[in-house]
Design a protein around this motif. Structure first.
Motif, PDB file in Angstrom:
ATOM      1  N   SER A 139       0.838  -1.200   0.000  1.00  0.00           N
ATOM      2  CA  SER A 139       0.000   0.000   0.000  1.00  0.00           C
ATOM      3  C   SER A 139       0.874   1.251   0.000  1.00  0.00           C
ATOM      4  O   SER A 139       2.074   1.205   0.268  1.00  0.00           O
ATOM      5  CB  SER A 139      -0.928  -0.002   1.218  1.00  0.00           C
ATOM      6  OG  SER A 139      -0.185  -0.085   2.421  1.00  0.00           O
ATOM      7  N   GLY A 140       0.231   2.384  -0.283  1.00  0.00           N
ATOM      8  CA  GLY A 140       0.925   3.657  -0.397  1.00  0.00           C
ATOM      9  C   GLY A 140       0.962   4.099  -1.843  1.00  0.00           C
ATOM     10  O   GLY A 140       0.187   3.622  -2.677  1.00  0.00           O
ATOM     11  N   ARG A 141       1.874   4.995  -2.140  1.00  0.00           N
ATOM     12  CA  ARG A 141       2.049   5.452  -3.520  1.00  0.00           C
ATOM     13  C   ARG A 141       3.504   5.273  -3.925  1.00  0.00           C
ATOM     14  O   ARG A 141       4.412   5.725  -3.231  1.00  0.00           O
ATOM     15  CB  ARG A 141       1.632   6.919  -3.667  1.00  0.00           C
ATOM     16  CG  ARG A 141       0.130   7.140  -3.590  1.00  0.00           C
ATOM     17  CD  ARG A 141      -0.249   8.583  -3.885  1.00  0.00           C
ATOM     18  NE  ARG A 141      -1.695   8.770  -3.875  1.00  0.00           N
ATOM     19  CZ  ARG A 141      -2.483   8.577  -4.904  1.00  0.00           C
ATOM     20  NH1 ARG A 141      -1.969   8.208  -6.053  1.00  0.00           N
ATOM     21  NH2 ARG A 141      -3.784   8.772  -4.806  1.00  0.00           N
ATOM     22  N   GLY A 142       3.698   4.597  -5.037  1.00  0.00           N
ATOM     23  CA  GLY A 142       5.045   4.354  -5.511  1.00  0.00           C
ATOM     24  C   GLY A 142       5.057   3.279  -6.572  1.00  0.00           C
ATOM     25  O   GLY A 142       4.008   2.866  -7.069  1.00  0.00           O
ATOM     26  N   LYS A 143       6.232   2.803  -6.897  1.00  0.00           N
ATOM     27  CA  LYS A 143       6.380   1.805  -7.958  1.00  0.00           C
ATOM     28  C   LYS A 143       6.891   0.490  -7.390  1.00  0.00           C
ATOM     29  O   LYS A 143       7.685   0.455  -6.448  1.00  0.00           O
ATOM     30  CB  LYS A 143       7.342   2.316  -9.043  1.00  0.00           C
ATOM     31  CG  LYS A 143       6.807   3.523  -9.819  1.00  0.00           C
ATOM     32  CD  LYS A 143       7.754   3.912 -10.931  1.00  0.00           C
ATOM     33  CE  LYS A 143       7.263   5.140 -11.691  1.00  0.00           C
ATOM     34  NZ  LYS A 143       6.000   4.864 -12.409  1.00  0.00           N
ATOM     35  N   VAL A 144       6.392  -0.593  -8.013  1.00  0.00           N
ATOM     36  CA  VAL A 144       6.827  -1.945  -7.684  1.00  0.00           C
ATOM     37  C   VAL A 144       7.231  -2.629  -8.977  1.00  0.00           C
ATOM     38  O   VAL A 144       6.526  -2.520  -9.991  1.00  0.00           O
ATOM     39  CB  VAL A 144       5.705  -2.749  -6.993  1.00  0.00           C
ATOM     40  CG1 VAL A 144       6.163  -4.185  -6.730  1.00  0.00           C
ATOM     41  CG2 VAL A 144       5.282  -2.083  -5.695  1.00  0.00           C
ATOM     42  N   ALA A 145       8.346  -3.329  -8.957  1.00  0.00           N
ATOM     43  CA  ALA A 145       8.772  -4.124 -10.110  1.00  0.00           C
ATOM     44  C   ALA A 145       8.452  -5.586  -9.818  1.00  0.00           C
ATOM     45  O   ALA A 145       8.941  -6.144  -8.829  1.00  0.00           O
ATOM     46  CB  ALA A 145      10.260  -3.937 -10.370  1.00  0.00           C
ATOM     47  N   LEU A 146       7.618  -6.180 -10.653  1.00  0.00           N
ATOM     48  CA  LEU A 146       7.219  -7.568 -10.500  1.00  0.00           C
ATOM     49  C   LEU A 146       7.916  -8.439 -11.539  1.00  0.00           C
ATOM     50  O   LEU A 146       8.352  -7.951 -12.585  1.00  0.00           O
ATOM     51  CB  LEU A 146       5.701  -7.704 -10.660  1.00  0.00           C
ATOM     52  CG  LEU A 146       4.830  -6.909  -9.685  1.00  0.00           C
ATOM     53  CD1 LEU A 146       3.353  -7.131 -10.006  1.00  0.00           C
ATOM     54  CD2 LEU A 146       5.128  -7.300  -8.245  1.00  0.00           C
ATOM     55  N   MET A 147       7.980  -9.753 -11.250  1.00  0.00           N
ATOM     56  CA  MET A 147       8.594 -10.703 -12.162  1.00  0.00           C
ATOM     57  C   MET A 147       7.575 -11.770 -12.547  1.00  0.00           C
ATOM     58  O   MET A 147       6.737 -12.160 -11.735  1.00  0.00           O
ATOM     59  CB  MET A 147       9.794 -11.384 -11.498  1.00  0.00           C
ATOM     60  CG  MET A 147      10.843 -10.424 -10.975  1.00  0.00           C
ATOM     61  SD  MET A 147      12.154 -11.300 -10.076  1.00  0.00           S
ATOM     62  CE  MET A 147      11.239 -11.930  -8.662  1.00  0.00           C
ATOM     63  N   THR A 148       7.658 -12.231 -13.787  1.00  0.00           N
ATOM     64  CA  THR A 148       6.836 -13.354 -14.230  1.00  0.00           C
ATOM     65  C   THR A 148       7.697 -14.293 -15.065  1.00  0.00           C
ATOM     66  O   THR A 148       8.679 -13.874 -15.679  1.00  0.00           O
ATOM     67  CB  THR A 148       5.632 -12.897 -15.088  1.00  0.00           C
ATOM     68  OG1 THR A 148       6.107 -12.256 -16.285  1.00  0.00           O
ATOM     69  CG2 THR A 148       4.739 -11.944 -14.319  1.00  0.00           C
ATOM     70  N   SER A 149       7.304 -15.559 -15.087  1.00  0.00           N
ATOM     71  CA  SER A 149       7.951 -16.530 -15.956  1.00  0.00           C
ATOM     72  C   SER A 149       7.228 -16.497 -17.302  1.00  0.00           C
ATOM     73  O   SER A 149       6.187 -17.115 -17.471  1.00  0.00           O
ATOM     74  CB  SER A 149       7.895 -17.931 -15.342  1.00  0.00           C
ATOM     75  OG  SER A 149       8.652 -17.980 -14.156  1.00  0.00           O
ATOM     76  N   GLY A 150       7.741 -15.736 -18.240  1.00  0.00           N
ATOM     77  CA  GLY A 150       7.086 -15.549 -19.529  1.00  0.00           C
ATOM     78  C   GLY A 150       6.221 -14.305 -19.536  1.00  0.00           C
ATOM     79  O   GLY A 150       6.040 -13.629 -18.522  1.00  0.00           O
ATOM     80  N   GLN A 151       5.683 -13.986 -20.710  1.00  0.00           N
ATOM     81  CA  GLN A 151       4.808 -12.822 -20.851  1.00  0.00           C
ATOM     82  C   GLN A 151       3.474 -13.105 -20.175  1.00  0.00           C
ATOM     83  O   GLN A 151       2.846 -14.125 -20.466  1.00  0.00           O
ATOM     84  CB  GLN A 151       4.579 -12.504 -22.335  1.00  0.00           C
ATOM     85  CG  GLN A 151       5.818 -12.015 -23.065  1.00  0.00           C
ATOM     86  CD  GLN A 151       6.184 -10.577 -22.723  1.00  0.00           C
ATOM     87  OE1 GLN A 151       5.576  -9.953 -21.854  1.00  0.00           O
ATOM     88  NE2 GLN A 151       7.174 -10.045 -23.411  1.00  0.00           N
ATOM     89  N   PRO A 152       3.012 -12.222 -19.289  1.00  0.00           N
ATOM     90  CA  PRO A 152       1.806 -12.501 -18.506  1.00  0.00           C
ATOM     91  C   PRO A 152       0.520 -12.089 -19.207  1.00  0.00           C
ATOM     92  O   PRO A 152       0.535 -11.516 -20.301  1.00  0.00           O
ATOM     93  CB  PRO A 152       2.024 -11.648 -17.254  1.00  0.00           C
ATOM     94  CG  PRO A 152       2.741 -10.437 -17.787  1.00  0.00           C
ATOM     95  CD  PRO A 152       3.641 -10.958 -18.894  1.00  0.00           C
ATOM     96  N   LEU A 153      -0.572 -12.374 -18.538  1.00  0.00           N
ATOM     97  CA  LEU A 153      -1.910 -11.963 -18.969  1.00  0.00           C
ATOM     98  C   LEU A 153      -2.503 -11.088 -17.882  1.00  0.00           C
ATOM     99  O   LEU A 153      -2.494 -11.463 -16.705  1.00  0.00           O
ATOM    100  CB  LEU A 153      -2.794 -13.193 -19.186  1.00  0.00           C
ATOM    101  CG  LEU A 153      -4.302 -12.939 -19.378  1.00  0.00           C
ATOM    102  CD1 LEU A 153      -4.558 -12.212 -20.698  1.00  0.00           C
ATOM    103  CD2 LEU A 153      -5.068 -14.251 -19.319  1.00  0.00           C
ATOM    104  N   MET A 154      -3.026  -9.911 -18.262  1.00  0.00           N
ATOM    105  CA  MET A 154      -3.702  -9.022 -17.325  1.00  0.00           C
ATOM    106  C   MET A 154      -5.207  -9.127 -17.560  1.00  0.00           C
ATOM    107  O   MET A 154      -5.703  -8.749 -18.617  1.00  0.00           O
ATOM    108  CB  MET A 154      -3.237  -7.578 -17.500  1.00  0.00           C
ATOM    109  CG  MET A 154      -3.846  -6.618 -16.490  1.00  0.00           C
ATOM    110  SD  MET A 154      -3.227  -6.837 -14.806  1.00  0.00           S
ATOM    111  CE  MET A 154      -1.691  -5.893 -14.883  1.00  0.00           C
TER     112      MET A 154
END
Length: 252
Positions: A139-154
């Motif tokens: 929570s809060g305001r800012g940026k998060v870098a996430l990782m996935t195995s392969g190109q994801p689906l949103m």
């Protein structure tokens, strides 16, 4: 010296977070705002950058030991550029706003130091899912870098359109969504590891928001060697599929 490799020079951008390529994150530090990164994820840096272990309060350490969810981070500070990556996984930058983000901590590469995180329980009628019954709410305001195995689906979720996803493939979702863990079948076969269909537990999402799903699951393919004993056949414990896969591509 000449080579096509010179086409892979550093990204020219003024953005604090930028993708150097699909598998590497470039973070610019100006001496004011530190970035917290996954321990051991630094692959290169330029400038005057310092790396320190991030202190965890007693409450945070206890919560991680109890729930299995938490972040083992290092603090990157100073002036310069740091490059972060983990097992050549795909990297994605997400802006966290007032809605918040809930994520499996195994898929967090880096985040702004001003953000707050805490383990939260996932609504469940059972506690045997291989993903566990807790996730991490940021929570809060800012940026998060996430990782996935392969190109994801949103997947977009609306009140008129629910979303369902394999619990082992879900990476993150909007914290505003209502989430429930459930079996895909009511037969007793679900108690065997992933049942007869190769599918077992899923998460259902309702409300307004988004769900990020990767094209990979935490568990290895059906029929892989997963150890011995009753708990292993359920995918649980140190001899189970989840325990056996700690540190490899399925869980990092």
């Amino acid at each position: 010296m000449q080579s096509p490799l010179f086409g892979y020079t550093e990204a020219q951008t003024q953005d604090r977070y930028a993708l150097q390529n699909p598998h590497m994150l470039r973070v610019a530090l100006t001496g004011h705002d530190d970035v917290l990164a996954r321990k051991g994820s630094m692959v290169a840096y330029q400038g005057m950058i310092e790396f320190d272990g991030e202190y965890r309060t007693h409450g945070q350490a206890y919560a991680q030991a109890y729930t299995g969810e938490g972040l083992d981070l290092m603090r990157c500070s100073g002036q310069g550029t740091v490059y972060l990556a983990n097992l050549a996984q795909h990297v994605h930058v997400v802006d966290v706003d007032h809605d918040g983000l809930t994520v499996d901590s195994a898929y967090v590469l880096a985040l702004d130091s001003a953000l707050h995180w805490e383990p939260v329980a996932v609504d469940s009628q059972s506690a045997i899912s291989s993903t566990g019954s807790y996730s991490l709410r940021i929570s809060g305001r800012g940026k998060v870098a996430l990782m996935t195995s392969g190109q994801p689906l949103m997947l977009q979720v609306t009140p008129e359109k629910y979303a369902y996803a394999d619990a082992d493939a879900v990476v993150a979702w909007s914290s505003s969504l209502r989430v429930q863990m459930q079996a895909q079948t009511s037969s007793s076969s679900v108690w065997r590891r992933r049942g007869n269909t190769g599918e077992g537990w899923e998460l259902s999402f309702a409300g307004n928001g988004y769900v990020l799903v990767q094209p990979s699951e935490m568990l290895p393919p059906q029929g892989a060697q997963i150890g011995q004993g009753l708990m292993a056949q359920y995918g649980l414990g140190a001899q189970g599929a989840h325990g056996q896969n700690q540190g490899n591509i399925w869980t990092n």
